[in-house]
Design a protein around this motif. Structure first.
Motif, PDB file in Angstrom:
ATOM      1  N   GLY A   1       0.830  -1.196   0.000  1.00  0.00           N
ATOM      2  CA  GLY A   1       0.000   0.000   0.000  1.00  0.00           C
ATOM      3  C   GLY A   1       0.866   1.248   0.000  1.00  0.00           C
ATOM      4  N   PRO A   2       0.490   2.239   0.782  1.00  0.00           N
ATOM      5  CA  PRO A   2       1.206   3.513   0.741  1.00  0.00           C
ATOM      6  C   PRO A   2       2.458   3.585   1.620  1.00  0.00           C
ATOM      7  CG  PRO A   2      -0.665   3.697   2.198  1.00  0.00           C
ATOM      8  CD  PRO A   2      -0.720   2.311   1.585  1.00  0.00           C
ATOM      9  N   ALA A   3       2.837   2.528   2.305  1.00  0.00           N
ATOM     10  CA  ALA A   3       3.929   2.595   3.291  1.00  0.00           C
ATOM     11  C   ALA A   3       5.225   3.156   2.719  1.00  0.00           C
ATOM     12  CB  ALA A   3       4.160   1.226   3.923  1.00  0.00           C
ATOM     13  N   GLU A   4       5.673   2.641   1.580  1.00  0.00           N
ATOM     14  CA  GLU A   4       6.934   3.126   0.999  1.00  0.00           C
ATOM     15  C   GLU A   4       6.823   4.579   0.553  1.00  0.00           C
ATOM     16  OE1 GLU A   4       8.768   0.643  -1.955  1.00  0.00           O
ATOM     17  OE2 GLU A   4       8.187  -1.177  -0.872  1.00  0.00           O
ATOM     18  N   LEU A   5       5.683   4.944  -0.008  1.00  0.00           N
ATOM     19  CA  LEU A   5       5.482   6.335  -0.423  1.00  0.00           C
ATOM     20  C   LEU A   5       5.461   7.267   0.784  1.00  0.00           C
ATOM     21  CD1 LEU A   5       2.746   5.645  -3.095  1.00  0.00           C
ATOM     22  CD2 LEU A   5       5.080   6.418  -3.563  1.00  0.00           C
ATOM     23  N   LEU A   6       4.797   6.838   1.863  1.00  0.00           N
ATOM     24  CA  LEU A   6       4.765   7.646   3.081  1.00  0.00           C
ATOM     25  C   LEU A   6       6.154   7.795   3.681  1.00  0.00           C
ATOM     26  CD1 LEU A   6       1.506   6.189   4.617  1.00  0.00           C
ATOM     27  CD2 LEU A   6       1.824   8.546   3.803  1.00  0.00           C
ATOM     28  N   ALA A   7       6.956   6.739   3.649  1.00  0.00           N
ATOM     29  CA  ALA A   7       8.332   6.823   4.155  1.00  0.00           C
ATOM     30  C   ALA A   7       9.116   7.858   3.356  1.00  0.00           C
ATOM     31  CB  ALA A   7       9.006   5.455   4.083  1.00  0.00           C
TER      32      ALA A   7
ATOM     33  N   TYR B   1       7.940  10.355   1.619  1.00  0.00           N
ATOM     34  CA  TYR B   1       7.349  11.659   1.915  1.00  0.00           C
ATOM     35  C   TYR B   1       7.912  12.233   3.223  1.00  0.00           C
ATOM     36  CZ  TYR B   1       3.836  15.076   3.367  1.00  0.00           C
ATOM     37  OH  TYR B   1       3.213  16.215   3.808  1.00  0.00           O
ATOM     38  N   HIS B   2       7.854  11.439   4.287  1.00  0.00           N
ATOM     39  CA  HIS B   2       8.282  11.941   5.597  1.00  0.00           C
ATOM     40  C   HIS B   2       9.793  12.165   5.669  1.00  0.00           C
ATOM     41  CE1 HIS B   2       4.412  12.057   7.436  1.00  0.00           C
ATOM     42  NE2 HIS B   2       4.183  10.776   7.193  1.00  0.00           N
ATOM     43  N   LEU B   3      10.573  11.299   5.066  1.00  0.00           N
ATOM     44  CA  LEU B   3      12.033  11.500   5.069  1.00  0.00           C
ATOM     45  C   LEU B   3      12.405  12.766   4.297  1.00  0.00           C
ATOM     46  CD1 LEU B   3      13.168   7.813   4.588  1.00  0.00           C
ATOM     47  CD2 LEU B   3      13.516   9.221   6.638  1.00  0.00           C
ATOM     48  N   THR B   4      11.750  12.999   3.176  1.00  0.00           N
ATOM     49  CA  THR B   4      12.008  14.211   2.400  1.00  0.00           C
ATOM     50  C   THR B   4      11.576  15.451   3.174  1.00  0.00           C
ATOM     51  OG1 THR B   4      11.768  13.008   0.324  1.00  0.00           O
ATOM     52  CG2 THR B   4      11.487  15.407   0.233  1.00  0.00           C
TER      53      THR B   4
ATOM     54  N   GLU C   1       2.334   6.040  10.879  1.00  0.00           N
ATOM     55  CA  GLU C   1       1.707   6.049   9.553  1.00  0.00           C
ATOM     56  C   GLU C   1       2.373   5.036   8.625  1.00  0.00           C
ATOM     57  OE1 GLU C   1       1.739   9.873   7.700  1.00  0.00           O
ATOM     58  OE2 GLU C   1       0.665  10.837   9.348  1.00  0.00           O
ATOM     59  N   ILE C   2       3.699   4.982   8.674  1.00  0.00           N
ATOM     60  CA  ILE C   2       4.455   4.105   7.785  1.00  0.00           C
ATOM     61  C   ILE C   2       4.296   2.642   8.196  1.00  0.00           C
ATOM     62  CG2 ILE C   2       6.790   3.512   7.007  1.00  0.00           C
ATOM     63  CD1 ILE C   2       7.402   6.599   7.520  1.00  0.00           C
ATOM     64  N   ALA C   3       4.357   2.386   9.497  1.00  0.00           N
ATOM     65  CA  ALA C   3       4.283   1.014   9.996  1.00  0.00           C
ATOM     66  C   ALA C   3       2.900   0.398   9.814  1.00  0.00           C
ATOM     67  CB  ALA C   3       4.684   0.971  11.471  1.00  0.00           C
ATOM     68  N   ASP C   4       1.865   1.212   9.993  1.00  0.00           N
ATOM     69  CA  ASP C   4       0.503   0.677   9.920  1.00  0.00           C
ATOM     70  C   ASP C   4      -0.448   1.720   9.339  1.00  0.00           C
ATOM     71  OD1 ASP C   4      -1.818  -0.773  10.210  1.00  0.00           O
ATOM     72  OD2 ASP C   4      -1.750  -0.834  12.405  1.00  0.00           O
ATOM     73  N   PRO C   5      -0.314   1.998   8.046  1.00  0.00           N
ATOM     74  CA  PRO C   5      -1.170   3.023   7.451  1.00  0.00           C
ATOM     75  C   PRO C   5      -2.660   2.675   7.519  1.00  0.00           C
ATOM     76  CG  PRO C   5       0.106   1.898   5.744  1.00  0.00           C
ATOM     77  CD  PRO C   5       0.622   1.430   7.068  1.00  0.00           C
ATOM     78  N   ARG C   6      -2.980   1.401   7.514  1.00  0.00           N
ATOM     79  CA  ARG C   6      -4.394   0.992   7.585  1.00  0.00           C
ATOM     80  C   ARG C   6      -5.035   1.508   8.877  1.00  0.00           C
ATOM     81  NH1 ARG C   6      -6.889  -3.422   4.752  1.00  0.00           N
ATOM     82  NH2 ARG C   6      -4.787  -3.888   4.032  1.00  0.00           N
ATOM     83  N   THR C   7      -4.321   1.409   9.992  1.00  0.00           N
ATOM     84  CA  THR C   7      -4.846   1.896  11.270  1.00  0.00           C
ATOM     85  C   THR C   7      -4.712   3.407  11.375  1.00  0.00           C
ATOM     86  OG1 THR C   7      -4.308  -0.198  12.354  1.00  0.00           O
ATOM     87  CG2 THR C   7      -4.600   1.729  13.784  1.00  0.00           C
ATOM     88  N   ALA C   8      -3.562   3.948  10.970  1.00  0.00           N
ATOM     89  CA  ALA C   8      -3.326   5.387  11.077  1.00  0.00           C
ATOM     90  C   ALA C   8      -4.369   6.193  10.304  1.00  0.00           C
ATOM     91  CB  ALA C   8      -1.927   5.729  10.579  1.00  0.00           C
ATOM     92  N   PHE C   9      -4.816   5.659   9.179  1.00  0.00           N
ATOM     93  CA  PHE C   9      -5.761   6.386   8.334  1.00  0.00           C
ATOM     94  C   PHE C   9      -7.123   5.694   8.268  1.00  0.00           C
ATOM     95  CE2 PHE C   9      -1.505   7.372   6.441  1.00  0.00           C
ATOM     96  CZ  PHE C   9      -1.447   8.678   6.912  1.00  0.00           C
TER      97      PHE C   9
END
Length: 154
Positions: free
Chosen positions: A22-28, A30-33, A55-63
């Protein structure tokens, strides 16, 4: 030969098991940048503030209460958009990220709808994109310094 890649926008999580993590790699990314742009670069995801690591570890729960859209090229997530659950009758864009390799191909335009958003003032490219999409600067609803608040008329 065209360099255009076919991209589909889907709601995540969806009924199909595509999109890998899902979005985990994209979120990582995003946040690192973002941390680096703030002048607070970190070595890796494990060094990010807790709220971002969650958010990165568990985007399903975070969002869980939000809308997450993914742009998919095949089964690979190449763009994401997180829109908050409505508050005061409006939603807010919290995360918009396109894999740098796919930028300039209309992915962000496909992900963005009629919502309000906040963006760091130094992200001139993102602000220009939002203005092209019809967003205008509005009175801030966020107390953090260096944020530009924008909305798009329906």
């Amino acid at each position: 030969m065209s360099d255009q890649r076919e991209v589909a926008v889907v709601r995540w999580p969806g009924r199909t098991p595509s999109a890998g993590a899902g979005p985990a790699e994209l979120l990582a990314a995003y946040h690192l940048t973002t941390q680096a742009e703030k002048g607070e670069a970190v070595a890796g995801v494990e060094d990010l503030p807790d709220r971002y690591r969650v958010e990165i570890a568990d985007p399903r729960t975070a969002f869980a209460d939000d809308v997450v859209l993914l742009a998919l090229s095949g089964d690979s997530a190449v763009g994401c958009l997180v829109v908050t659950a409505p508050a005061d009758g409006r939603s807010e864009v919290k995360r918009l990220w396109t894999d740098p390799e796919f930028r300039g191909s209309g992915i962000a335009s496909s992900l963005v709808g009629a919502v309000r958003l906040s963006v760091w003032k130094w992200r001139a490219g993102a602000i220009a994109l939002y203005e092209r999409l019809g967003f205008t600067v509005t009175e801030s609803w966020d107390e953090r310094d260096d944020l530009v608040c924008m909305e798009r008329a329906l």
